[in-house]
Write an enzyme that holds these catalytic residues in place. Sequence first.
Site, mmCIF file in Angstrom:
data_model
loop_
_atom_site.group_PDB
_atom_site.id
_atom_site.type_symbol
_atom_site.label_atom_id
_atom_site.label_comp_id
_atom_site.label_asym_id
_atom_site.label_seq_id
_atom_site.Cartn_x
_atom_site.Cartn_y
_atom_site.Cartn_z
ATOM 1 C CG HIS A 1 31.132 3.206 34.671
ATOM 2 N ND1 HIS A 1 31.865 2.151 34.195
ATOM 3 C CD2 HIS A 1 32.024 4.120 35.125
ATOM 4 C CE1 HIS A 1 33.158 2.421 34.356
ATOM 5 N NE2 HIS A 1 33.272 3.611 34.915
ATOM 6 C CB ALA A 2 30.196 -1.722 34.183
#
Length: 90
Positions: free
Chosen positions: A15-16
């Site tokens: 994810h980010a």
Amino acid sequence: MYQRTVTVGSRSGLHARPASLFVQTATRQPVRVTVARDGSDPVDARSMLSVLALAARHGDTLVLSAAGAGAQEAVEELAALLAQDLDAKA
């Protein structure tokens, strides 16, 4: 062409934050590295949007590839990073 298969180690996947660390590291490499989910088309490891679009989760298998001088070192560095739980370093 040098390739390596690696399993995503981050608990919440790529994810980010883990993706950002991965892309930053890929950008510093002397060669272009691609990353792909098994059976999918490879994407540029330097592209945040492309890496996020892989939607790789914890335990998913990714294939890293690069060609040229420094390809093996670049792929190995990125593989080692992906195998870590990057969320634990927050």
